[in-house]
Write an enzyme that holds these catalytic residues in place. Structure first.
Site, PDB file in Angstrom:
ATOM      1  N   ALA A 130       0.795  -1.234   0.000  1.00 24.13           N
ATOM      2  CA  ALA A 130       0.000   0.000   0.000  1.00 24.13           C
ATOM      3  C   ALA A 130       0.832   1.291   0.000  1.00 24.13           C
ATOM      4  O   ALA A 130       0.608   2.174  -0.840  1.00 24.13           O
ATOM      5  CB  ALA A 130      -0.976  -0.031   1.169  1.00 24.13           C
TER       6      ALA A 130
ATOM      7  N   ARG B 187      -5.459  -0.433  -8.647  1.00 20.88           N
ATOM      8  CA  ARG B 187      -5.718  -1.430  -7.600  1.00 20.88           C
ATOM      9  C   ARG B 187      -6.696  -0.794  -6.607  1.00 20.88           C
ATOM     10  O   ARG B 187      -6.442   0.286  -6.096  1.00 20.88           O
ATOM     11  CB  ARG B 187      -4.435  -1.854  -6.881  1.00 20.88           C
ATOM     12  CG  ARG B 187      -3.551  -2.717  -7.765  1.00 20.88           C
ATOM     13  CD  ARG B 187      -2.495  -3.445  -6.979  1.00 20.88           C
ATOM     14  NE  ARG B 187      -3.003  -4.635  -6.323  1.00 20.88           N
ATOM     15  CZ  ARG B 187      -2.289  -5.348  -5.440  1.00 20.88           C
ATOM     16  NH1 ARG B 187      -1.073  -4.967  -5.107  1.00 20.88           N
ATOM     17  NH2 ARG B 187      -2.795  -6.431  -4.884  1.00 20.88           N
TER      18      ARG B 187
ATOM     19  N   GLN C  58       4.213 -13.521  -1.564  1.00 23.59           N
ATOM     20  CA  GLN C  58       5.049 -12.358  -1.225  1.00 23.59           C
ATOM     21  C   GLN C  58       5.850 -12.595   0.059  1.00 23.59           C
ATOM     22  O   GLN C  58       6.904 -11.991   0.243  1.00 23.59           O
ATOM     23  CB  GLN C  58       4.171 -11.101  -1.037  1.00 23.59           C
ATOM     24  CG  GLN C  58       3.474 -10.607  -2.288  1.00 23.59           C
ATOM     25  CD  GLN C  58       2.069 -11.150  -2.386  1.00 23.59           C
ATOM     26  OE1 GLN C  58       1.798 -12.302  -2.021  1.00 23.59           O
ATOM     27  NE2 GLN C  58       1.144 -10.357  -2.893  1.00 23.59           N
TER      28      GLN C  58
ATOM     29  N   ASP D 250      -3.740  -2.460   4.131  1.00 23.94           N
ATOM     30  CA  ASP D 250      -4.047  -1.661   2.935  1.00 23.94           C
ATOM     31  C   ASP D 250      -5.093  -0.597   3.211  1.00 23.94           C
ATOM     32  O   ASP D 250      -5.275   0.321   2.403  1.00 23.94           O
ATOM     33  CB  ASP D 250      -4.527  -2.572   1.805  1.00 23.94           C
ATOM     34  CG  ASP D 250      -3.370  -3.396   1.287  1.00 23.94           C
ATOM     35  OD1 ASP D 250      -3.043  -4.403   1.937  1.00 23.94           O
ATOM     36  OD2 ASP D 250      -2.772  -3.002   0.269  1.00 23.94           O
TER      37      ASP D 250
ATOM     38  N   ASN E  72      -6.304  -6.274   4.857  1.00 20.33           N
ATOM     39  CA  ASN E  72      -4.921  -6.644   4.507  1.00 20.33           C
ATOM     40  C   ASN E  72      -4.958  -7.907   3.650  1.00 20.33           C
ATOM     41  O   ASN E  72      -6.032  -8.473   3.397  1.00 20.33           O
ATOM     42  CB  ASN E  72      -4.069  -6.836   5.771  1.00 20.33           C
ATOM     43  CG  ASN E  72      -2.583  -6.901   5.454  1.00 20.33           C
ATOM     44  OD1 ASN E  72      -2.087  -6.085   4.676  1.00 20.33           O
ATOM     45  ND2 ASN E  72      -1.864  -7.850   5.998  1.00 20.33           N
TER      46      ASN E  72
HETATM   47  O1  MRU Z   1      -1.090  -7.603  -2.969  1.00 24.26           O
HETATM   48  P1  MRU Z   1       0.019  -6.875  -2.289  1.00 24.26           P
HETATM   49  O2  MRU Z   1       1.339  -7.585  -2.375  1.00 24.26           O
HETATM   50  O3  MRU Z   1       0.100  -5.434  -2.697  1.00 24.26           O
HETATM   51  O4  MRU Z   1      -0.411  -6.898  -0.755  1.00 24.26           O
HETATM   52  C1  MRU Z   1       0.395  -6.252   0.182  1.00 24.26           C
HETATM   53  C2  MRU Z   1      -0.165  -6.319   1.546  1.00 24.26           C
HETATM   54  O5  MRU Z   1      -1.212  -6.864   1.790  1.00 24.26           O
HETATM   55  C3  MRU Z   1       0.578  -5.567   2.602  1.00 24.26           C
HETATM   56  O6  MRU Z   1       0.459  -6.209   3.837  1.00 24.26           O
HETATM   57  C4  MRU Z   1      -0.037  -4.170   2.712  1.00 24.26           C
HETATM   58  O7  MRU Z   1      -0.069  -3.560   1.456  1.00 24.26           O
HETATM   59  C5  MRU Z   1       0.697  -3.317   3.654  1.00 24.26           C
HETATM   60  S1  MRU Z   1       2.293  -2.934   3.055  1.00 24.26           S
HETATM   61  C6  MRU Z   1       3.097  -2.001   4.189  1.00 24.26           C
END
Ligand code: MRU
Length: 376
Positions: free
Chosen positions: A59, A100, A205, A246, A257
């Site tokens: 995010a 997104r 991830q 997020d 999240n």
């Molecule tokens: O789909 P992504 O990889 O963008 O998801 C990321 C997450 O869910 C993180 O935990 C969130 O964005 C916080 S990042 C500091």
């Protein structure tokens, strides 16, 4: 953060702006941990595509990317007609916003840039302001992550075993990270601890990005399958959970999240393990009144039906070893899949929110809304 490349440690930000070329420079995260590469998005459409296709993700990182993308798009405009310029900037905003939907950070970041642009008179002035405002947003985001680290480090005691989900590290931010910031601060204070990284299917991830970051930082860690956390908690092998978010609702404390976060929060509650969420201020949504209304991104079913990684191509020597990205089908060939990218954790399962201003109970966000930057 520092990255070890060919035996040399170099500092990188996840997102940067190249003003001379009007390009957004990004670490190509889809290739990590196997290949470290910087790519340039040369116009705002390319920047939106980089967010959508997850060249950059997380995010706060997509917030800075969108802020730069808005300034980049504003710079693409030729002419002096302010009404036409405003229509152009609105279209750029919409393109970047749609890339997104779940994270509120890009919207908050772009609103901030837009608000400052309005103080400018001519098109040229507004273009310059946009650039400075995007840069200021990115710099402040780094400072906020540092502050999250300072406040959150007290939670990491000697010998602790900490679970994190997805990647809320420096790759998900401009630098430092949110969930990882307390870990890095505790490490700097000389504390020893161990981190479990949820693999985080379907895009993994945790296994790829968080594990790579922790390895770069020299923090002891293990990757676990997403469904292993309950077992480890039951055996007393996890002391603390920290995730990013997020979108946290300022009015209710609900936390959106990466998919699977809610499951971990339920498990942590069942086992009496503290569950913390670390966020910069851009992650707070002051408008929505219930978590059910948070738009949840539905991603391509192919992510669930298969997996991807790299194959090692045969090479004459270790130095020449090259990797080739490969995608394999796992699931039954005739089956379809559902792929919600995020979930919403109710506030009562969250022990505390680690903010740049300190650790708050989810219900205290609204009480402290002025200090936390809620619009008047
Ligand atoms: O789909 P992504 O990889 O963008 O998801 C990321 C997450 O869910 C993180 O935990 C969130 O964005 C916080 S990042 C500091």
């Amino acid at each position: 953060m520092n990255v070890l490349l060919n035996g040399r440690s170099r500092h990188f930000r996840t997102v940067e702006f190249d003003g001379r070329r009007n390009a957004v420079r990004l670490i190509e995260q889809r290739l990590l941990p196997h290949c470290f590469k910087i790519v340039a998005a040369r116009d705002h459409q390319a920047t939106a595509a980089a967010i959508r296709d997850m060249v950059v993700r997380g995010a706060p990182a997509i917030a800075a990317t969108a802020a730069y993308g808005l300034a980049q798009g504003a710079n693409e405009f030729r002419g002096r007609d302010r009404a036409r310029f405003e229509r152009h900037v609105s279209a750029v905003f919409a393109t970047l916003q749609q890339a997104r939907p779940t994270a509120v950070d890009p919207v908050n970041a772009m609103r901030e840039v837009l608000g400052q642009m309005r103080t400018g008179g001519t098109v040229r002035e507004q273009q310059d302001i946009a650039m400075r405002a995007a840069q200021a947003f990115a710099d402040r985001s780094v400072a906020e992550c540092e502050a999250i680290g300072r406040h959150g480090a007290v939670l990491i005691r000697e010998g602790m075993r900490v679970l994190t989900h997805c990647n809320a590290g420096w790759l998900a931010c401009v630098d430092i990270g949110t969930a990882t910031a307390p870990l890095y601060a505790a490490q700097a204070a000389g504390r020893q601890f161990h981190v479990f990284c949820d693999e985080t299917r379907p895009r993994c991830q945790g296994a790829s990005l968080t594990a790579w970051e922790l390895a770069q930082q020299g923090i002891p860690h293990d990757i676990i399958a997403d469904n292993a956390a309950g077992h480890l908690m039951q055996r007393g092998e996890i002391d603390l959970v920290i995730t990013g978010s997020d979108r946290v609702l300022g009015r209710t404390g609900e936390v959106a999240n990466k998919i699977g976060t809610y499951t971990k929060a339920v498990l942590a509650h069942r086992h009496g393990i503290p569950f913390y969420v670390a966020i910069p201020l851009s992650t707070i949504d002051w408008e929505l009144v219930r978590g059910f209304d948070i738009p949840i991104e539905e991603r391509d079913e192919a992510e669930v039906l298969g997996a991807w990684g790299v194959a090692w191509a045969p090479a004459r020597s270790r130095r020449q070893r090259i990797t080739r990205p490969v995608r394999v089908r796992i699931a039954n060939p005739t089956s379809r899949a559902r792929n919600p990218g995020f979930d919403v954790t109710p506030a009562d399962l969250v022990t505390g929110i680690i903010t740049p201003l300190g650790i708050l109970k989810p219900g205290e966000l609204w009480t402290h809304r002025q200090r936390l930057g809620a619009p008047a």
